[in-house]
Design a protein around this motif. Structure first.
Motif, PDB file in Angstrom:
ATOM      1  N   LYS A   1       1.167   5.628  -0.842  1.00 58.91           N
ATOM      2  CA  LYS A   1       0.588   6.916  -1.185  1.00 58.91           C
ATOM      3  C   LYS A   1       1.746   7.810  -1.591  1.00 58.91           C
ATOM      4  O   LYS A   1       2.898   7.598  -1.199  1.00 58.91           O
TER       5      LYS A   1
ATOM      6  N   ASN B   1      -3.173   3.536  -2.540  1.00 59.22           N
ATOM      7  CA  ASN B   1      -3.612   2.422  -3.364  1.00 59.22           C
ATOM      8  C   ASN B   1      -2.656   1.264  -3.149  1.00 59.22           C
ATOM      9  O   ASN B   1      -1.520   1.458  -2.714  1.00 59.22           O
TER      10      ASN B   1
ATOM     11  N   GLY C   1      -3.498   8.824  -3.530  1.00 56.25           N
ATOM     12  CA  GLY C   1      -3.611   7.503  -2.922  1.00 56.25           C
ATOM     13  C   GLY C   1      -4.156   7.628  -1.524  1.00 56.25           C
ATOM     14  O   GLY C   1      -4.676   8.661  -1.138  1.00 56.25           O
TER      15      GLY C   1
ATOM     16  N   GLU D   1       0.851  -1.191   0.000  1.00 57.00           N
ATOM     17  CA  GLU D   1       0.000   0.000   0.000  1.00 57.00           C
ATOM     18  C   GLU D   1       0.887   1.241   0.000  1.00 57.00           C
ATOM     19  O   GLU D   1       1.715   1.433   0.889  1.00 57.00           O
TER      20      GLU D   1
END
Length: 117
Positions: free
Chosen positions: A10, A22, A20, A8
């Motif tokens: 950003k 994402n 993000g 994950e």
């Protein structure tokens, strides 16, 4: 290594805003991430990147190379369960145009040398 864990991410822009977070596959290349950043660049923000070469991604103090994957770039996978990794985005537009390119070339050719007799 079946079922690799997604990372994950950003992306923090210079003004402190984020794109993000994402999730990305560890085999995603840095160049692909830069293309995603360009496509998701916030509307209305000035000086947005036009090309992948305008974007530099920084993680843990290192500039990441376009052809490397997240794994090859040593982005930590699963070190912080449920954590989001923040990468910093620097936009650097090329400053060289044809005129300044010629001036640089002329300066390189007009070298002065001194000698003591």
């Amino acid at each position: 290594m079946g079922g690799e864990e997604l990372i994950e991410l950003k992306f923090r822009l210079a003004d402190g805003s984020d794109i993000g977070p994402n999730k990305y596959n560890p085999t995603t290349t840095v160049g692909s991430l830069k293309e995603i950043i360009i496509s998701q660049w916030p509307q209305g923000k000035q000086n947005g990147p036009k090309a992948v070469s305008d974007v530099k991604l920084i993680n843990a103090g290192r500039i990441l190379e376009n052809n490397k994957t997240l794994t090859e770039s040593r982005v930590p996978v699963g070190e912080m369960p449920g954590g989001t990794i923040t990468m910093h985005v620097v936009v650097q537009h090329p400053m060289v145009d044809k005129k300044s390119e010629k001036q640089l070339a002329d300066a390189a050719n007009n070298r002065c040398s001194c000698s003591i007799l």
